[in-house]
Design an enzyme around this catalytic site. Structure first.
Site, PDB file in Angstrom:
ATOM      1  N   GLY A   1       0.666  -1.010   0.417  1.00 17.51           N
ATOM      2  CA  GLY A   1      -0.200   0.145   0.252  1.00 17.51           C
ATOM      3  C   GLY A   1       0.895   1.199   0.098  1.00 17.51           C
ATOM      4  O   GLY A   1       1.847   1.432  -0.335  1.00 17.51           O
TER       5      GLY A   1
ATOM      6  N   ASP B   1       0.589  -8.934   2.070  1.00 17.01           N
ATOM      7  CA  ASP B   1      -1.013  -7.742   0.936  1.00 17.01           C
ATOM      8  C   ASP B   1      -2.202  -9.079   0.006  1.00 17.01           C
ATOM      9  O   ASP B   1      -1.765  -9.672  -0.450  1.00 17.01           O
ATOM     10  CB  ASP B   1      -0.086  -6.658  -0.001  1.00 17.01           C
ATOM     11  CG  ASP B   1      -0.877  -5.666  -0.167  1.00 17.01           C
ATOM     12  OD1 ASP B   1      -2.224  -5.888  -0.398  1.00 17.01           O
ATOM     13  OD2 ASP B   1      -0.676  -4.297   0.599  1.00 17.01           O
TER      14      ASP B   1
ATOM     15  N   LYS C   1      -9.616   2.210   4.222  1.00 11.84           N
ATOM     16  CA  LYS C   1      -9.289   3.410   5.070  1.00 11.84           C
ATOM     17  C   LYS C   1      -9.383   4.584   4.397  1.00 11.84           C
ATOM     18  O   LYS C   1      -9.748   5.134   4.543  1.00 11.84           O
ATOM     19  CB  LYS C   1      -7.475   3.945   4.849  1.00 11.84           C
ATOM     20  CG  LYS C   1      -6.869   4.391   2.978  1.00 11.84           C
ATOM     21  CD  LYS C   1      -5.679   4.740   2.691  1.00 11.84           C
ATOM     22  CE  LYS C   1      -5.443   4.835   1.387  1.00 11.84           C
ATOM     23  NZ  LYS C   1      -4.324   6.092   1.322  1.00 11.84           N
TER      24      LYS C   1
ATOM     25  N   SER D   1      -4.128   6.537  13.791  1.00 10.99           N
ATOM     26  CA  SER D   1      -4.272   8.230  12.551  1.00 10.99           C
ATOM     27  C   SER D   1      -4.971   9.474  14.005  1.00 10.99           C
ATOM     28  O   SER D   1      -5.665   9.807  15.141  1.00 10.99           O
ATOM     29  CB  SER D   1      -6.137   8.038  12.216  1.00 10.99           C
ATOM     30  OG  SER D   1      -6.359   8.845  11.395  1.00 10.99           O
TER      31      SER D   1
ATOM     32  N   TYR E   1     -14.269   4.189  10.242  1.00 11.54           N
ATOM     33  CA  TYR E   1     -13.293   3.804  10.039  1.00 11.54           C
ATOM     34  C   TYR E   1     -12.263   4.243  11.527  1.00 11.54           C
ATOM     35  O   TYR E   1     -11.399   3.889  11.577  1.00 11.54           O
ATOM     36  CB  TYR E   1     -12.664   4.323   8.918  1.00 11.54           C
ATOM     37  CG  TYR E   1     -11.155   5.126   8.852  1.00 11.54           C
ATOM     38  CD1 TYR E   1     -10.422   4.150   8.413  1.00 11.54           C
ATOM     39  CD2 TYR E   1     -10.433   5.731   8.978  1.00 11.54           C
ATOM     40  CE1 TYR E   1      -8.583   3.943   8.593  1.00 11.54           C
ATOM     41  CE2 TYR E   1      -8.948   6.764   8.721  1.00 11.54           C
ATOM     42  CZ  TYR E   1      -7.687   5.201   8.547  1.00 11.54           C
ATOM     43  OH  TYR E   1      -6.903   5.618   8.762  1.00 11.54           O
TER      44      TYR E   1
ATOM     45  N   LYS F   1     -10.037   2.430  14.434  1.00 11.99           N
ATOM     46  CA  LYS F   1      -8.792   2.874  15.332  1.00 11.99           C
ATOM     47  C   LYS F   1      -8.466   3.025  16.684  1.00 11.99           C
ATOM     48  O   LYS F   1      -7.343   2.875  17.459  1.00 11.99           O
ATOM     49  CB  LYS F   1      -7.703   4.658  14.437  1.00 11.99           C
ATOM     50  CG  LYS F   1      -7.482   3.971  13.147  1.00 11.99           C
ATOM     51  CD  LYS F   1      -6.833   3.071  12.636  1.00 11.99           C
ATOM     52  CE  LYS F   1      -6.696   2.805  11.359  1.00 11.99           C
ATOM     53  NZ  LYS F   1      -5.925   1.536  10.821  1.00 11.99           N
TER      54      LYS F   1
HETATM   55  P1  NAD Z   1      -3.408   2.006   1.111  1.00 12.28           P
HETATM   56  O1  NAD Z   1      -4.483   1.313   1.073  1.00 12.28           O
HETATM   57  O2  NAD Z   1      -2.608   2.166   0.643  1.00 12.28           O
HETATM   58  O3  NAD Z   1      -2.977   0.408   1.840  1.00 12.28           O
HETATM   59  C1  NAD Z   1      -3.269  -0.837   2.543  1.00 12.28           C
HETATM   60  C2  NAD Z   1      -2.551  -1.654   1.971  1.00 12.28           C
HETATM   61  O4  NAD Z   1      -3.251  -2.885   2.903  1.00 12.28           O
HETATM   62  C3  NAD Z   1      -3.134  -2.189   0.699  1.00 12.28           C
HETATM   63  O5  NAD Z   1      -1.919  -2.192  -0.044  1.00 12.28           O
HETATM   64  C4  NAD Z   1      -4.015  -3.152   0.969  1.00 12.28           C
HETATM   65  O6  NAD Z   1      -4.075  -3.804  -0.369  1.00 12.28           O
HETATM   66  C5  NAD Z   1      -3.551  -3.797   1.826  1.00 12.28           C
HETATM   67  N1  NAD Z   1      -5.268  -4.753   2.924  1.00 12.28           N
HETATM   68  C6  NAD Z   1      -5.962  -4.265   3.129  1.00 12.28           C
HETATM   69  N2  NAD Z   1      -6.521  -5.110   4.128  1.00 12.28           N
HETATM   70  C7  NAD Z   1      -6.414  -5.898   3.819  1.00 12.28           C
HETATM   71  C8  NAD Z   1      -5.955  -7.744   4.573  1.00 12.28           C
HETATM   72  N3  NAD Z   1      -7.179  -8.049   5.036  1.00 12.28           N
HETATM   73  N4  NAD Z   1      -5.018  -8.070   4.369  1.00 12.28           N
HETATM   74  C9  NAD Z   1      -4.270  -8.299   4.202  1.00 12.28           C
HETATM   75  N5  NAD Z   1      -3.737  -7.089   3.138  1.00 12.28           N
HETATM   76  C10 NAD Z   1      -4.684  -6.331   2.904  1.00 12.28           C
HETATM   77  O7  NAD Z   1      -3.477   2.781   3.070  1.00 12.28           O
HETATM   78  P2  NAD Z   1      -2.163   3.064   3.327  1.00 12.28           P
HETATM   79  O8  NAD Z   1      -2.746   4.863   3.067  1.00 12.28           O
HETATM   80  O9  NAD Z   1      -0.945   3.086   2.772  1.00 12.28           O
HETATM   81  O10 NAD Z   1      -2.634   3.265   4.965  1.00 12.28           O
HETATM   82  C11 NAD Z   1      -2.313   2.751   6.080  1.00 12.28           C
HETATM   83  C12 NAD Z   1      -2.506   2.040   7.207  1.00 12.28           C
HETATM   84  O11 NAD Z   1      -2.407   3.450   7.406  1.00 12.28           O
HETATM   85  C13 NAD Z   1      -3.783   1.833   6.989  1.00 12.28           C
HETATM   86  O12 NAD Z   1      -4.130   1.397   8.407  1.00 12.28           O
HETATM   87  C14 NAD Z   1      -4.138   2.862   7.105  1.00 12.28           C
HETATM   88  O13 NAD Z   1      -5.489   2.892   7.523  1.00 12.28           O
HETATM   89  C15 NAD Z   1      -4.081   3.985   8.436  1.00 12.28           C
HETATM   90  N6  NAD Z   1      -3.551   5.528   8.429  1.00 12.28           N
HETATM   91  C16 NAD Z   1      -3.915   6.148   6.754  1.00 12.28           C
HETATM   92  C17 NAD Z   1      -4.052   7.812   6.581  1.00 12.28           C
HETATM   93  C18 NAD Z   1      -3.260   7.760   5.447  1.00 12.28           C
HETATM   94  O14 NAD Z   1      -4.104   8.985   5.528  1.00 12.28           O
HETATM   95  N7  NAD Z   1      -3.407   7.330   4.302  1.00 12.28           N
HETATM   96  C19 NAD Z   1      -3.728   8.499   7.491  1.00 12.28           C
HETATM   97  C20 NAD Z   1      -3.809   7.747   9.260  1.00 12.28           C
HETATM   98  C21 NAD Z   1      -3.230   5.898   9.101  1.00 12.28           C
END
Ligand code: NAD
Ligand code: UDP
Length: 340
Positions: free
Chosen positions: A16, A37, A90, A130, A155, A159
């Site tokens: 991700g 993933d 997310k 988050s 969501y 968290k």
């Molecule tokens: P993203 O969606 O790009 O990455 C998440 C990855 O997890 C993806 O590659 C998806 O395919 C994989 N995934 C989801 N559910 C899965 C499962 N059950 N089994 C295996 N793989 C799974 O998101 P991101 O922006 O990289 O966020 C990563 C983490 O950070 C998340 O937990 C998100 O909630 C948290 N977060 C993100 C942000 C943001 O703004 N991007 C802000 C705060 C927190």
């Protein structure tokens, strides 16, 4: 200091947006990396790009973290030292439409990880939390002591519950956990080989801005200019994804070096700078020399007026501090957009 090259980090959601940048930093720092993933929100080609940047190959399993049997097999095959758990859904808006899906994916995956960490003598867990746990903070900047406000979306609720579950499980357990509360992650790797891959029309400001400047979208709508801020638009703490990735390495080091002061720790990960939407637009135009068509629209329901971090705890204890500025964030997002 332990020799990091002997340490293995399992990264869920490692293809991700934030995960891929973190995997690169881990490989470059000499860790052995296992990526899990299920590609629910990522693409297989990101794996090849990671190898291209790091010149090293992680082990990859295309599995669902909610599948306990598949995950158990991975932990049987490898001695894992630290888990970084990114895998989650997310999208705040989607979570309001499909709350159960978010509770299932985000909480079952976390429960499985906690069980496997506990059963397999893993030293610790780094959890993606988050700034959304703070909702609209009464006092700014938000510190780790700022109380949670009842989440407005499933969501945000996953968290808050995630952090609470981790606190309970670690208090009777044998492993350590560090929850990192990210503020607004933006930007891309300097090689422009990896970055954010939003599906459909983006909800977040940065991809909306770059796609509009690129001509993929007609016009950016600024969600409200009647907030009580310097120019009336919302304030956020934007943090470069590479700085954020490095915060995860700092958390791994703290766990491996046995420096944690309690079983479950939390850290704000932001820059401490608040930037308005109009400031982002002006800085984008100045940095890229592109005109950004925009209009002022209505407030977006649920948006907080201003959120920015006090990250001094991370600076003091994790020995981590953001080093990249808004220009770096804009330049790298724009370079990445131009490869898509
Ligand atoms: P993203 O969606 O790009 O990455 C998440 C990855 O997890 C993806 O590659 C998806 O395919 C994989 N995934 C989801 N559910 C899965 C499962 N059950 N089994 C295996 N793989 C799974 O998101 P991101 O922006 O990289 O966020 C990563 C983490 O950070 C998340 O937990 C998100 O909630 C948290 N977060 C993100 C942000 C943001 O703004 N991007 C802000 C705060 C927190
Ligand atoms: N925003 C905006 N127009 C958009 C997308 C976002 O004005 O098309 C604003 C939004 O109101 C918020 C800021 O940009 O103040 C950051 O929004 P984003 O969705 O990226 O992050 P979050 O709401 O999670 O902080």
């Amino acid at each position: 200091m332990m020799n990091m090259t002997e340490k293995t980090v399992l990264v869920t959601g490692g293809l991700g947006y934030i995960g891929s940048h973190t995997v690169v930093e881990l490989l470059v720092a000499g860790y052995q990396v296992i990526v899990v993933d299920n590609l629910s929100n990522s693409e297989r080609f990101i794996f090849d790009r990671i190898i291209k940047i790091a010149q090293k190959e992680p082990v990859f399993y295309q599995d669902d973290v909610c599948d306990l049997a598949a995950m158990s097999n991975i932990f049987k095959k490898h001695q894992v030292d630290v888990v970084i758990h990114f895998a989650a859904f997310k999208s705040v808006g989607e979570s309001v439409e499909k709350p159960l899906l978010y509770y299932q994916n985000n909480l079952i995956s976390l429960l499985n990880i906690l069980q496997l960490v506990q059963e397999n003598s893993v030293e610790g867990l780094v959890f993606s939390s988050s700034a959304t746990v703070y909702g609209e903070p009464d006092v700014l900047p938000a510190t780790e002591e700022t109380p949670f406000i009842k989440a407005l979306s499933a969501y945000g609720s996953t968290k808050q519950m995630g952090e609470e579950i981790i606190e309970m499980v670690t208090s009777s357990g044998v492993f350590k956990a560090i929850s990192l509360r990210y503020f607004n992650p933006v930007g891309a790797h300097e090689t422009a080989l990896i970055g954010e891959l939003p599906k459909g029309i983006p909800n977040n400001l940065f991809p909306y801005v770059t796609q509009t400047a690129k001509g993929k979208l007609a016009m950016l709508t600024v969600f409200g200019d009647d907030y009580n801020t310097v120019d009336g638009t919302c304030v956020r703490d934007y943090i470069h994804v590479v700085d954020l990735a490095k915060a995860h390495l700092a958390a791994c080091r703290r766990i491996i070096n046995q420096e944690c002061q309690s079983a479950s720790e939390v850290y704000n990960i932001g820059t401490g700078n608040g930037t308005t939407v109009l400031e982002i637009i002006k800085q984008f135009e100045a940095t890229t020399d592109k005109l950004l068509p925009y209009k002022i629209g209505a407030r977006r329901p649920g948006d907080a007026e201003a959120v920015y971090a006090d990250s001094s705890k991370a600076e003091k204890e994790l020995l981590w501090k953001a080093t990249l500025n808004l220009k770096d964030m804009i330049q790298s997002s724009w370079a990445w957009e131009n490869t898509l």
